[in-house]
Design a protein around this motif. Sequence first.
Motif, mmCIF file in Angstrom:
data_model
loop_
_atom_site.group_PDB
_atom_site.id
_atom_site.type_symbol
_atom_site.label_atom_id
_atom_site.label_comp_id
_atom_site.label_asym_id
_atom_site.label_seq_id
_atom_site.Cartn_x
_atom_site.Cartn_y
_atom_site.Cartn_z
ATOM 1 N N LEU A 105 0.834 -1.205 0.000
ATOM 2 C CA LEU A 105 0.000 0.000 0.000
ATOM 3 C C LEU A 105 0.869 1.255 0.000
ATOM 4 C CD1 LEU A 105 -2.571 1.650 0.245
ATOM 5 C CD2 LEU A 105 -2.624 1.106 2.695
ATOM 6 N N LYS A 106 1.919 1.257 0.820
ATOM 7 C CA LYS A 106 2.800 2.424 0.894
ATOM 8 C C LYS A 106 3.464 2.678 -0.457
ATOM 9 C CE LYS A 106 6.845 4.174 3.407
ATOM 10 N NZ LYS A 106 7.836 3.880 4.477
ATOM 11 N N ARG A 107 3.866 1.599 -1.121
ATOM 12 C CA ARG A 107 4.496 1.743 -2.431
ATOM 13 C C ARG A 107 3.514 2.384 -3.421
ATOM 14 N NH1 ARG A 107 6.087 -3.226 -2.657
ATOM 15 N NH2 ARG A 107 7.933 -2.790 -1.417
ATOM 16 N N GLU B 98 2.211 10.682 -5.213
ATOM 17 C CA GLU B 98 3.362 11.588 -5.236
ATOM 18 C C GLU B 98 3.455 12.403 -3.948
ATOM 19 O OE1 GLU B 98 2.949 13.860 -8.796
ATOM 20 O OE2 GLU B 98 3.542 12.208 -10.103
ATOM 21 N N LEU B 99 3.426 11.697 -2.825
ATOM 22 C CA LEU B 99 3.401 12.360 -1.521
ATOM 23 C C LEU B 99 4.766 12.916 -1.165
ATOM 24 C CD1 LEU B 99 1.237 9.833 0.538
ATOM 25 C CD2 LEU B 99 0.492 11.849 -0.729
ATOM 26 N N GLU B 100 4.734 14.068 -0.499
ATOM 27 C CA GLU B 100 5.935 14.691 0.028
ATOM 28 C C GLU B 100 5.704 15.014 1.499
ATOM 29 O OE1 GLU B 100 7.641 17.809 -2.635
ATOM 30 O OE2 GLU B 100 5.746 17.528 -3.704
ATOM 31 N N GLN B 101 6.773 15.050 2.258
ATOM 32 C CA GLN B 101 6.638 15.394 3.669
ATOM 33 C C GLN B 101 6.022 16.786 3.806
ATOM 34 O OE1 GLN B 101 10.057 14.909 6.141
ATOM 35 N NE2 GLN B 101 10.375 12.763 5.595
ATOM 36 N N GLY B 102 5.079 16.887 4.736
ATOM 37 C CA GLY B 102 4.411 18.159 4.970
ATOM 38 C C GLY B 102 3.157 18.366 4.149
ATOM 39 N N VAL C 19 -13.888 5.723 8.035
ATOM 40 C CA VAL C 19 -13.024 4.614 8.459
ATOM 41 C C VAL C 19 -11.711 4.609 7.674
ATOM 42 C CG1 VAL C 19 -12.812 2.104 8.569
ATOM 43 C CG2 VAL C 19 -14.959 3.202 9.218
ATOM 44 N N THR C 20 -11.775 4.820 6.366
ATOM 45 C CA THR C 20 -10.553 4.816 5.556
ATOM 46 C C THR C 20 -9.581 5.879 6.045
ATOM 47 O OG1 THR C 20 -11.830 4.047 3.651
ATOM 48 C CG2 THR C 20 -9.651 4.976 3.209
ATOM 49 N N GLN C 21 -10.082 7.087 6.258
ATOM 50 C CA GLN C 21 -9.233 8.168 6.767
ATOM 51 C C GLN C 21 -8.650 7.806 8.123
ATOM 52 O OE1 GLN C 21 -11.381 11.727 7.737
ATOM 53 N NE2 GLN C 21 -9.608 12.655 8.738
ATOM 54 N N ASP C 22 -9.475 7.259 9.008
ATOM 55 C CA ASP C 22 -9.035 6.918 10.359
ATOM 56 C C ASP C 22 -7.867 5.933 10.321
ATOM 57 O OD1 ASP C 22 -9.014 6.567 13.180
ATOM 58 O OD2 ASP C 22 -10.297 4.805 12.973
ATOM 59 N N TYR C 23 -8.000 4.874 9.539
ATOM 60 C CA TYR C 23 -6.965 3.844 9.525
ATOM 61 C C TYR C 23 -5.704 4.301 8.791
ATOM 62 C CZ TYR C 23 -9.729 0.266 11.830
ATOM 63 O OH TYR C 23 -10.426 -0.452 12.769
ATOM 64 N N LEU C 24 -5.857 5.061 7.721
ATOM 65 C CA LEU C 24 -4.675 5.582 7.039
ATOM 66 C C LEU C 24 -3.907 6.536 7.943
ATOM 67 C CD1 LEU C 24 -5.984 6.235 3.410
ATOM 68 C CD2 LEU C 24 -4.456 4.410 4.175
ATOM 69 N N THR C 25 -4.634 7.328 8.720
ATOM 70 C CA THR C 25 -3.987 8.244 9.656
ATOM 71 C C THR C 25 -3.222 7.466 10.719
ATOM 72 O OG1 THR C 25 -5.680 9.928 9.287
ATOM 73 C CG2 THR C 25 -4.386 10.111 11.302
ATOM 74 N N ARG C 26 -3.873 6.440 11.297
ATOM 75 C CA ARG C 26 -3.229 5.630 12.337
ATOM 76 C C ARG C 26 -1.961 4.951 11.805
ATOM 77 N NH1 ARG C 26 -6.424 3.721 16.624
ATOM 78 N NH2 ARG C 26 -5.439 1.676 16.464
ATOM 79 N N THR C 27 -1.981 4.597 10.529
ATOM 80 C CA THR C 27 -0.889 3.798 9.967
ATOM 81 C C THR C 27 0.233 4.649 9.375
ATOM 82 O OG1 THR C 27 -2.530 2.097 9.420
ATOM 83 C CG2 THR C 27 -0.371 1.920 8.357
ATOM 84 N N PHE C 28 -0.124 5.746 8.675
ATOM 85 C CA PHE C 28 0.883 6.427 7.861
ATOM 86 C C PHE C 28 1.128 7.888 8.213
ATOM 87 C CE2 PHE C 28 -0.622 3.081 4.878
ATOM 88 C CZ PHE C 28 0.599 2.422 4.700
ATOM 89 N N GLU D 210 2.218 9.672 10.771
ATOM 90 C CA GLU D 210 3.532 10.015 11.346
ATOM 91 C C GLU D 210 4.669 9.500 10.470
ATOM 92 O OE1 GLU D 210 3.933 8.845 15.382
ATOM 93 O OE2 GLU D 210 2.177 9.965 16.079
ATOM 94 N N GLU D 211 4.508 8.297 9.953
ATOM 95 C CA GLU D 211 5.584 7.699 9.152
ATOM 96 C C GLU D 211 5.895 8.527 7.911
ATOM 97 O OE1 GLU D 211 6.427 3.571 6.637
ATOM 98 O OE2 GLU D 211 4.868 3.635 8.179
ATOM 99 N N LEU D 212 4.860 9.031 7.243
ATOM 100 C CA LEU D 212 5.057 9.812 6.026
ATOM 101 C C LEU D 212 5.087 11.305 6.293
ATOM 102 C CD1 LEU D 212 2.674 7.868 3.596
ATOM 103 C CD2 LEU D 212 5.150 7.600 3.886
#
Length: 738
Positions: free
Chosen positions: A380-382, A389-393, A406-415, A417-419
């Motif tokens: 998914l991250k790939r 085309e995500l960039e930091q910030g 739900v989709t927003q909630d889980y993507l936030t929990r998972t990615f 901080e990491e991204l």
Amino acid sequence: MFAALSAHPAVSSLGITPQQRMSAAARAYRAKLLETGSRQIDIGDIYRSFSSLSAETQAQLAEAEVETEANICFAFFPCVELIRQAHARGIKIIIVSDMYLREGELRRLLTRNLPADAMQAISKIYCSVDYGTAKSDALFPIVIKECDVPASQILHIGDNEAADALAPHKLGMRALHFLQFDREVADFLRLQHAATSLAVLGQAAQETPALPRYSPFRPVFSVAELQPYAPETMIGYMSFGPVLYAYARFLMDEVEQLQRQGKRVKVFFLLRDGYLLSRACEAYARKPVGNLVRLRKLIAVAASFRTRADVDHYISGIRPEHYNFHVVAEQLLLPRELTEVLLQIAHQSADPQATFHQLLHDKDILGLIFKNSSAYRDRLKRYMLKEMELEQGDTIILADTGYTGVTQDYLTRTFSEELNVDILGRYVLASDEPDRPSNSKSLITTSWCDHSLFEQSCTFREGAVKDYDLEGEPVLEEIRLSDEQYQKVTDIQAECLRFIHDAKTFFAKSGVTHDYSILQRAAHAALFRHVYMPVEAELDYFRNFQHDKDMGTPDRRKTIYDLKTGLKHARGVPSPHRLGTYEARGLGLDAAFSGLMQRAFQLDLAPEDMNVRFSPLKIWLGREQESKAFSLRVPHTHDGYFSVTLPYASGVTVKMFLGEHYEWLQIDKIELLSRDGRVRRDASGSLDLDGINREGEIYRCQSQASVATIRPVDLQQASMPHYYHIVFRPLVLRAQAA
């Protein structure tokens, strides 16, 4: 207009309602008729009916109404063009009005809203109140005399058939009756108007009082080339079009506000039902807005499992009515063979669900879930880094139809901080659940709304994404829904986009810009009417629409509503509360409103509260050694039917003394149900008849002693309570019955 007036500070501070405003006008008309013999009143006369108020306050209220009228009225651009063309040809233009506003007040409204050249082309304004007579009485003779031309050289155009067409025609004038809408469109808008008052019942934070809402789109419908008998026009152009127009405005405003805060905003519409949202925003903005991405709830949840707490977070979010063992196991990425072993163990216990959860907490099971989720997360991250085309910030907006984020909630929990990105949700519709993402917003927030048909009408014709390959390319399911449904969806979408184009064009030509709140309320009312008050054409058009669920076997899909099944179900339940909204509407608006009220206010009503109409039934329960007779009052349900539940016990015979009260009756069903309402067996084949003739569902009792006996039914592994459910309809009562 009176509902909008009630929000004016000068009016709301006194608590004056639209009904009071109309009552004051009626009183002023009666008073003027007694005083002068005329019914021509001005706005001051209306507010003088509020006799408890000072003259100064009355004048302030009159001014507040003129101000509100000026804010709401607008230039209808076909008439503006007519004025311009007439003026260019040297034709004199006058205004003749039956109204309680005097010339100076009406001139204020016209000057405020008409283009300057059109206003300058108007040479004279006649107001009935200034002349003390109406169009249907003596106003037109005054106009003819002052114009100093033969009556046949005057053309009058107006929307009141009696005053604007028949009255001038009798005087020899030319007259055109302006019909704003075709009859079917007018009937549709009448329903829409009724829905505007009721729409507050579907809001999370309910407004009071429930008032009709100003509809900004009526002139668009008037100008449009509508096919009133085409259901896709009614659905797409007149219902969903206003919703999507308002959503596009909502999203554009949100993007602009974030950009003003210095955010680097990227908008992503979630396929599949984000497809039409993307097209609508592009039509509204007249340029591309954001990108389409293949993300959905199943994907976001599957990639989120790192700890036992993540697993418990997912399970705790499942509502009991939606719980399915196989769906849970599949979402946790467990192999099907392992799932069957776990379920076999769970179902041997007294509480299969609790046992299943305990098995999921096993160290080896959790390890497998975490391993599979980690691989899923990498894929998914790939995809996200490559496609989005995500960039930091970055500030990411996920645009979707809704409902709980739900989709927003889980993507936030998972990615998140990491991204190092902010993930926001901007939805058409969102619930007011306490666990919804705090940084989500929606056009409409509601406690409960079945938006399945709207959602399906927004979809793109492709299979749902189910995974990504090692390169981050989406892996899609097969298309499950029919070509016929997708063709209907395409037709609806074309009408939605046509509406947005027409509305943008009309408001630009008329120089009208609406407050967002007006568009939001109109959109909510339109969607509310579609859900709770669909017209016959909608019921027929959506009849076979299906919804393919997020998970399960490739053939898992469901018909969104079934009117025939809904009618059968209504015969066995005391209230339409548990019917779907379209099924309830199929029974009639009274049934739809009953279900709406119970949902909106969460009324604590038991089945016995719903009816005071009963039908008698004498029964006998027993085995060979013991028995007992009962006289029951069976509650009425729908369509003349009555419904009763009787206890089941192994080896127990149930006798119904039908002949005691009925000569003829219809038995719709006799079923054996489990405690959770599932049908275990059709028990009508276990019926012995004594003194009763049967033809299909029709039973004729030959005497007062006629009895129907339900033979004992043996169930294997019947560990939970069961009961018989009997639905019948009396046709002819026994005359000598007590």
